[in-house]
Design a protein around this motif. Structure first.
Motif, PDB file in Angstrom:
ATOM      1  N   THR A  44     -28.756 -76.688  -4.773  1.00 29.64           N
ATOM      2  CA  THR A  44     -28.343 -77.330  -6.008  1.00 29.64           C
ATOM      3  C   THR A  44     -27.118 -76.638  -6.594  1.00 29.64           C
ATOM      4  OG1 THR A  44     -30.604 -77.975  -6.498  1.00 29.64           O
ATOM      5  CG2 THR A  44     -29.074 -77.933  -8.342  1.00 29.64           C
ATOM      6  N   THR A  99     -25.590 -74.778 -12.852  1.00 35.16           N
ATOM      7  CA  THR A  99     -25.129 -75.373 -14.101  1.00 35.16           C
ATOM      8  C   THR A  99     -23.857 -74.671 -14.563  1.00 35.16           C
ATOM      9  OG1 THR A  99     -26.547 -73.865 -15.348  1.00 35.16           O
ATOM     10  CG2 THR A  99     -27.461 -76.015 -14.777  1.00 35.16           C
ATOM     11  N   LYS A 126     -29.790 -68.049 -10.674  1.00 40.01           N
ATOM     12  CA  LYS A 126     -30.275 -69.281 -11.286  1.00 40.01           C
ATOM     13  C   LYS A 126     -31.685 -69.043 -11.826  1.00 40.01           C
ATOM     14  CE  LYS A 126     -29.592 -71.847  -7.648  1.00 40.01           C
ATOM     15  NZ  LYS A 126     -29.550 -73.042  -6.758  1.00 40.01           N
ATOM     16  N   LYS A 147     -29.249 -79.931 -22.443  1.00 39.41           N
ATOM     17  CA  LYS A 147     -27.807 -79.986 -22.208  1.00 39.41           C
ATOM     18  C   LYS A 147     -27.144 -78.685 -22.646  1.00 39.41           C
ATOM     19  CE  LYS A 147     -23.737 -82.838 -23.355  1.00 39.41           C
ATOM     20  NZ  LYS A 147     -22.936 -81.825 -24.081  1.00 39.41           N
ATOM     21  N   LYS A 177     -27.979 -75.752 -20.230  1.00 33.87           N
ATOM     22  CA  LYS A 177     -27.262 -75.881 -18.968  1.00 33.87           C
ATOM     23  C   LYS A 177     -25.783 -75.526 -19.128  1.00 33.87           C
ATOM     24  CE  LYS A 177     -30.191 -79.329 -16.670  1.00 33.87           C
ATOM     25  NZ  LYS A 177     -30.228 -80.689 -16.084  1.00 33.87           N
ATOM     26  N   SER A 198     -31.376 -76.162 -12.312  1.00 31.47           N
ATOM     27  CA  SER A 198     -31.662 -77.513 -12.793  1.00 31.47           C
ATOM     28  C   SER A 198     -32.801 -78.185 -12.045  1.00 31.47           C
ATOM     29  CB  SER A 198     -30.404 -78.377 -12.712  1.00 31.47           C
ATOM     30  OG  SER A 198     -29.928 -78.444 -11.385  1.00 31.47           O
ATOM     31  N   ASP A 241     -35.323 -84.754 -14.814  1.00 33.42           N
ATOM     32  CA  ASP A 241     -34.935 -83.461 -15.384  1.00 33.42           C
ATOM     33  C   ASP A 241     -36.041 -82.421 -15.280  1.00 33.42           C
ATOM     34  OD1 ASP A 241     -32.255 -84.204 -16.674  1.00 33.42           O
ATOM     35  OD2 ASP A 241     -33.593 -85.710 -17.542  1.00 33.42           O
TER      36      ASP A 241
END
Length: 297
Positions: free
Chosen positions: A30, A33, A72, A138, A141, A148, A173
């Motif tokens: 992934t 962010t 992360k 939001k 991130k 995420s 999400d």
């Protein structure tokens, strides 16, 4: 030589297909962010106020002391119950999950939002709490290095009701949620997007507040919260959910669902609570099983 090459290519294809079904592999690829490029100079552990959907909202965030933007981080939201607050979640170590995170040395960002903007713990008449959740997610991130693919939410009673409500809309999400004594009435419920999500739920057989079955005709109760996600995760032949009949709890993982989208239901003989211990044990199995469940992903 040609035969050997064909066999080799078939094996490569086989393992590639199986690897793509593994949610851990998906998570490892992934894109980080935007917060992964920033130092958290303006967002550290503490209490914050933001404006969301025209309302002044607050939350408490707990960021690991050794935070490293190159890593992360899992993100866990803890939604408070009636009579509780965001501070209650801090005092309870976010339903006990921070205790396990510290024990296992797993870095997690914990968040406890504050409800109570319309006289009830979480809103029943509109989607402003959903907007609040989206605004927080939001922001985190953008400011922090959040994984995420590993965003989670849990709650008890009204907090479980809100968590369940979120699970109907934010399946893309939220990787998994845990609902302790949820109800699917007296809370704002969005139109269900019917997307899969990993789901864990518990309800006491003697719970008179958030009943296991409040109305079969209206499909109200903790039972129907579980069945909704079983069906949305791909199982059309809905099973009977085993209920505990002794002082030892029963947690059932529903068979026939995709590995990446499991549904678990924990039943115990008891009332409206999220602190339950089996005979001879000092461990709250609800907190432990939630931690184990979240750590699958």
């Amino acid at each position: 030589m040609k035969k050997t090459l064909v066999i080799f290519l078939l094996l490569v294809s086989f393992f590639s297909c199986n690897k793509s079904d593994n949610p851990v592999d998906v998570a490892s690829t992934t894109t980080p962010t935007t917060g992964s490029t920033k130092e958290p100079t303006d967002l550290k552990s503490g209490t914050y106020t933001i404006t969301s959907a025209g309302l002044t909202r607050q939350y408490i965030i707990d960021i690991p002391k050794n935070y490293d933007k190159s890593k992360k981080y899992r993100l866990i939201f803890a939604m408070h119950m009636m009579g509780g607050s965001m501070q209650t979640m801090v005092d309870q170590n976010y339903y006990g999950l921070k205790t396990y995170a510290d024990r296992d040395n797993v870095p997690v960002i914990f968040v406890a939002p504050q409800g109570y903007t319309d006289g009830s713990p979480w809103r029943g008449g509109d989607n402003k709490d959903h907007i609040f959740f989206a605004d927080m997610l939001k922001l985190f991130k953008e400011k922090l290095s959040v994984d995420s693919t590993r965003v989670f939410c849990c709650g008890f009673s009204f907090g479980a009701m809100f968590t369940y409500s979120l699970s109907l809309e934010f399946q893309s999400d939220l990787r998994a949620v845990a609902c302790y004594s949820p109800a699917n009435w007296n809370i704002y419920l969005p139109e269900n997007k019917h997307k899969p999500i990993a789901y864990f739920s518990t309800t006491g057989t003697q719970d008179d507040l958030c009943k296991y079955v409040n109305s079969d005709a209206l499909k109200q109760g903790g039972k129907y919260c579980v069945l909704t996600h079983i069906e949305d995760n791909g199982l059309k032949q809905l099973p009977e959910l085993p209920l505990a009949t002794t002082s030892t709890h029963i947690t059932t993982e529903i068979k026939g669902l995709p590995t990446e989208y499991p549904v678990l239901f924990g039943s115990f003989v008891g009332g409206h609570t999220n602190d339950v211990k089996d005979p001879g044990s000092s461990v709250n199995w609800i907190a432990k099983e939630t931690w184990d469940f979240f750590m699958r992903f």
